[in-house]
Design a protein around this motif. Structure first.
Motif, mmCIF file in Angstrom:
data_model
loop_
_atom_site.group_PDB
_atom_site.id
_atom_site.type_symbol
_atom_site.label_atom_id
_atom_site.label_comp_id
_atom_site.label_asym_id
_atom_site.label_seq_id
_atom_site.Cartn_x
_atom_site.Cartn_y
_atom_site.Cartn_z
ATOM 1 N N THR A 377 0.899 -1.136 -0.038
ATOM 2 C CA THR A 377 -0.026 -0.093 -0.097
ATOM 3 C C THR A 377 0.932 1.341 -0.059
ATOM 4 O OG1 THR A 377 -1.754 -1.130 1.231
ATOM 5 C CG2 THR A 377 -1.887 1.258 1.331
ATOM 6 N N PRO A 378 0.533 2.215 -1.163
ATOM 7 C CA PRO A 378 1.293 3.495 -0.869
ATOM 8 C C PRO A 378 1.379 4.172 0.513
ATOM 9 C CG PRO A 378 0.256 3.288 -2.951
ATOM 10 C CD PRO A 378 -0.325 2.090 -2.137
ATOM 11 N N LEU A 379 2.637 4.584 0.758
ATOM 12 C CA LEU A 379 2.555 5.188 2.126
ATOM 13 C C LEU A 379 1.535 6.292 2.537
ATOM 14 C CD1 LEU A 379 6.396 5.093 2.493
ATOM 15 C CD2 LEU A 379 4.759 3.312 3.282
ATOM 16 N N LYS A 380 1.455 7.218 1.487
ATOM 17 C CA LYS A 380 0.641 8.380 1.346
ATOM 18 C C LYS A 380 -0.974 7.869 1.631
ATOM 19 C CE LYS A 380 -0.125 12.686 1.692
ATOM 20 N NZ LYS A 380 0.176 13.477 2.870
ATOM 21 N N LEU A 381 -1.195 6.873 1.036
ATOM 22 C CA LEU A 381 -2.669 6.386 1.192
ATOM 23 C C LEU A 381 -2.649 5.655 2.311
ATOM 24 C CD1 LEU A 381 -3.478 4.700 -2.344
ATOM 25 C CD2 LEU A 381 -3.806 7.023 -1.464
ATOM 26 N N ALA A 382 -1.827 5.102 2.995
ATOM 27 C CA ALA A 382 -1.901 4.641 4.433
ATOM 28 C C ALA A 382 -2.050 5.909 5.325
ATOM 29 C CB ALA A 382 -0.666 3.899 4.870
ATOM 30 N N ASP A 383 -1.179 7.007 5.204
ATOM 31 C CA ASP A 383 -1.439 7.984 6.117
ATOM 32 C C ASP A 383 -3.073 8.763 5.869
ATOM 33 O OD1 ASP A 383 0.757 8.793 7.466
ATOM 34 O OD2 ASP A 383 1.104 10.416 6.139
ATOM 35 N N TYR A 384 -3.574 8.620 4.492
ATOM 36 C CA TYR A 384 -4.754 9.409 4.500
ATOM 37 C C TYR A 384 -6.070 8.490 4.884
ATOM 38 C CZ TYR A 384 -8.436 12.040 2.328
ATOM 39 O OH TYR A 384 -9.700 12.729 1.837
ATOM 40 N N PHE A 385 -5.862 7.269 4.882
ATOM 41 C CA PHE A 385 -6.936 6.564 5.117
ATOM 42 C C PHE A 385 -6.744 5.996 6.750
ATOM 43 C CE2 PHE A 385 -7.248 5.992 0.363
ATOM 44 C CZ PHE A 385 -8.689 6.679 0.584
ATOM 45 N N CYS A 530 -5.219 1.010 -4.065
ATOM 46 C CA CYS A 530 -4.709 -0.314 -4.306
ATOM 47 C C CYS A 530 -4.146 -0.764 -2.698
ATOM 48 C CB CYS A 530 -3.467 -0.255 -5.227
ATOM 49 S SG CYS A 530 -2.194 0.698 -4.664
ATOM 50 N N GLY A 531 -3.715 -2.194 -2.871
ATOM 51 C CA GLY A 531 -3.369 -2.956 -1.521
ATOM 52 C C GLY A 531 -4.600 -2.628 -0.572
ATOM 53 N N ARG A 532 -3.894 -2.412 0.757
ATOM 54 C CA ARG A 532 -4.999 -2.217 1.749
ATOM 55 C C ARG A 532 -5.965 -0.857 1.695
ATOM 56 N NH1 ARG A 532 -1.013 -3.569 6.608
ATOM 57 N NH2 ARG A 532 0.396 -3.461 4.824
ATOM 58 N N ALA A 533 -5.762 -0.034 0.670
ATOM 59 C CA ALA A 533 -6.485 1.000 0.580
ATOM 60 C C ALA A 533 -7.636 0.641 -0.598
ATOM 61 C CB ALA A 533 -5.800 2.417 0.031
ATOM 62 N N THR A 534 -7.737 -0.436 -0.902
ATOM 63 C CA THR A 534 -8.587 -0.750 -1.837
ATOM 64 C C THR A 534 -9.898 -0.708 -1.207
ATOM 65 O OG1 THR A 534 -7.207 -2.250 -3.185
ATOM 66 C CG2 THR A 534 -9.654 -2.619 -3.618
ATOM 67 N N GLY A 535 -11.402 -0.240 -1.627
ATOM 68 C CA GLY A 535 -12.299 -0.168 -1.216
ATOM 69 C C GLY A 535 -12.790 1.022 -0.181
ATOM 70 N N HIS A 536 -11.730 1.815 -0.004
ATOM 71 C CA HIS A 536 -11.820 3.225 0.669
ATOM 72 C C HIS A 536 -12.424 3.888 -0.262
ATOM 73 C CE1 HIS A 536 -9.469 1.283 3.731
ATOM 74 N NE2 HIS A 536 -9.703 2.179 4.449
ATOM 75 N N HIS A 537 -12.848 5.286 0.090
ATOM 76 C CA HIS A 537 -13.514 6.320 -0.655
ATOM 77 C C HIS A 537 -12.635 7.482 -0.409
ATOM 78 C CE1 HIS A 537 -17.002 3.765 -1.592
ATOM 79 N NE2 HIS A 537 -17.103 3.460 -0.172
ATOM 80 N N THR A 538 -12.537 8.152 -1.408
ATOM 81 C CA THR A 538 -11.445 9.485 -1.762
ATOM 82 C C THR A 538 -12.246 10.514 -0.851
ATOM 83 O OG1 THR A 538 -12.326 9.994 -3.629
ATOM 84 C CG2 THR A 538 -10.476 8.860 -3.597
ATOM 85 N N THR A 539 -13.298 10.393 -0.377
ATOM 86 C CA THR A 539 -14.087 11.427 0.418
ATOM 87 C C THR A 539 -13.677 11.126 1.913
ATOM 88 O OG1 THR A 539 -15.976 10.209 0.442
ATOM 89 C CG2 THR A 539 -16.085 11.925 -1.118
#
Length: 551
Positions: A377-385, A530-539
């Motif tokens: 999972t990209p680190l920035k997406l892990a941060d955000y979610f 992607c990765g563990r961010a899959t299924g999250h929503h950008t809102t």
């Protein structure tokens, strides 16, 4: 790895969201790129290359300060693909940085629209494929950012503006090179050097009496190169977004990942002249030659090919002679509201040293003993979610440990608006090159030997060049000052591509508890997940609570 993509309609809607944060008066430029494999023969041996819109190298990006660049990239390869923008600061928007720590790859058969703004920037840069070992197959091209029309430039408008992409090259397929590294090996010595995608025959056409700008970038994988033109002086005018004191050079050392602009004048007798690029500091010297062709040429190239300087000291002295033109207008770093960077108090000193070793019986490289391994999972997406378990802030020390290397997804925690001193220490017998995404920095010191606090006495605190890629000579150190004014997750890496691929990189997390869009933009609506961010929503609300330690 599963990747969630969005359809074209959703991407367009996301695009409107993306561009709503930038000033309406700033122009937009739109690009559609199709990334494909294609047959190329740069060293007269047929091989598979990566083309953009059928071109190798890819098309130039021509922009003006503050332009918004909307680049829709279609991936027609058989594996995921990412493009990164070397030197583009992606202001408050590391989601668009195009490296795996921030951005999910574009799956085969899919597309993604990047939205970049070249905010307060000028200069010469390039883009490149950042994933896997795609850079060894092409997919790179030049970026040129011109000043706004009313902003004076410290030299007359040239008669022409040429891209000159130089770099070492392999005849071996990029997948085979990658497999060598994945299996624990090292890269062999390159097979040749290219000028604008050609191992020989590259030509620049000029007219007598006129002056031309050459934007030279080393887009290769591992070797420093020397660039020179027979019987012609080059006047250095810009380095990675900074107008420089206009020093004439007979040749120029361009280390891996670096970009320079020079002016040449067609002031020699009308004939053809050699353009020469050769490897530096290698046991075997690779060399290639192109042609500078006068429009009224009376004959082909002749005479001996001009030689490059041999001494390391010559390169050292040239690097330290490159300084900022303080009289020039145009965008440049302005930390804490003043151009007097030498008077700002340093809040933290970070020392970085590279090392090598084996992990699980395979060759690896490290920074401060930490050998970077990507996660799913990209680190920035892990941060955000707020996804737990992806990485630990502070998982790389900010001082060399002198210990054995170890595997880790290394992230260094830093504070927004800190003013940081970074010292690169090179204990090896090779030239190293380092790049920091999202930033320009002041190169304040560069000396032989070991760095100590007393070394600050020789720092240039007045007119040091500001750039984004810097070399560190053998058994030497280089010191930079960085104003951490760009919130996000930013890659700091070796530009020696074997080393970055095998762990000599990490991410600098520039953090603030603020949730203001003035500090950082929200995740793009069209972001690939992607990765563990899959299924999250950008809102989903993004900023982390202060004191969070695991993601």
């Amino acid at each position: 790895m599963e990747v969630k993509s969005v359809n074209t309609t959703a991407m367009i809607l996301g695009l409107f969201f993306l561009i709503s944060f930038v000033a309406a008066e700033d122009p937009y430029k739109f690009f559609e790129w199709h990334v494909t494999y294609g047959n190329i023969s740069p060293l007269k041996v047929a091989q598979q290359g990566i083309l953009i819109n059928g071109k190798f190298p890819g098309p130039d990006i021509a922009a003006v300060t503050n332009d918004n660049l909307i680049i829709n990239v279609f991936n027609h390869l058989d594996e995921p693909f990412l493009i990164s923008w070397s030197g583009i600061r992606n202001w408050r928007n590391s989601y668009q940085d195009g490296v795996y720590g921030t951005t999910c790859p574009i799956p085969p058969g899919k597309n993604y629209t990047y939205a970049l703004q070249v905010k307060d920037q000028i200069g010469s840069f390039y883009y490149f494929p950042s994933l896997g070992f795609h850079k060894a197959a092409g997919g790179f091209g030049a970026i040129r950012i011109s000043s706004r029309p009313r902003i004076p430039v410290p030299f007359p408008a040239p008669a022409g503006d040429y891209t000159v992409l130089i770099g070492d090259w392999y005849k071996t397929n990029h997948k085979d090179l990658r497999a060598q590294l994945d299996n624990g090996g090292k890269l062999p010595f390159p097979d040749g050097i290219l000028i604008n995608g050609r191992g020989s025959g590259a030509t620049l056409n000029i007219e007598p009496g006129k002056t031309y700008r050459l934007r030279i970038s080393n887009v290769g994988l591992q070797n420093s190169l020397n660039f020179r033109i027979q019987n012609h002086k080059m006047k250095l005018v810009e380095v990675e977004g900074t107008h420089t004191i206009q020093t004439p050079f007979s040749s120029l050392d361009v280390h891996v990942g670096q970009s320079y602009s020079v002016l040449i004048t067609a002031d020699q007798p009308a004939k053809d002249y050699y353009i020469v690029v050769s490897s530096r500091f290698t046991s075997k010297i690779l060399i290639t030659a192109g042609v500078l062709h006068y429009s009224n040429s009376a004959g082909p190239v002749s005479g001996p090919i001009p030689e490059a300087p041999i001494q390391l000291r010559w390169s050292f002295d040239q690097a330290r002679a490159i300084k900022t033109n303080l009289a020039a207008s145009g965008p440049r770093p302005n930390p804490q509201g003043t151009y007097h960077y030498g008077k700002i108090k340093v809040t933290r000193t970070i020392k970085l040293a590279s090392s090598a070793g084996n992990i699980n019986g395979k060759q690896r490289y490290a920074v401060n003993s930490a050998s970077f391994y990507p996660t799913d999972t990209p680190l920035k997406l892990a941060d955000y979610f707020k996804i737990a378990g992806v990485y630990n802030p502070g998982s790389i020390p900010d001082q060399p440990t002198h210990g054995a290397i170890y595997p880790v997804t290394s992230v260094m925690q830093t504070d927004y608006k800190a003013f940081v001193e970074i010292v690169f220490e090179n204990w090896e017998d090779i030239v190293q090159t380092w790049h920091l995404d999202g930033y320009s920095f002041f190169v304040v010191g560069m000396e032989l030997g070991k760095w100590s606090a007393a070394s600050r006495k020789v720092y240039n605190l007045n007119d040091a060049v500001s750039r984004c890629t810097v070399q560190v000579y053998p058994r030497s150190w280089t010191a930079i000052y960085v104003s951490l004014d760009n919130v996000g997750m930013w890659n700091l890496r070796s530009e020696l591509w074997e080393r970055q691929y095998l762990g000599q990189q990490f991410y600098m997390r520039v953090y603030t508890p603020s949730t203001s869009l003035r500090d950082e933009y929200l995740i793009p609506k069209n972001a690939l997940l992607c990765g563990r961010a899959t299924g999250h929503h950008t809102t989903t609300p993004g900023p982390l609570s202060e004191g969070s330690e695991r993601f």
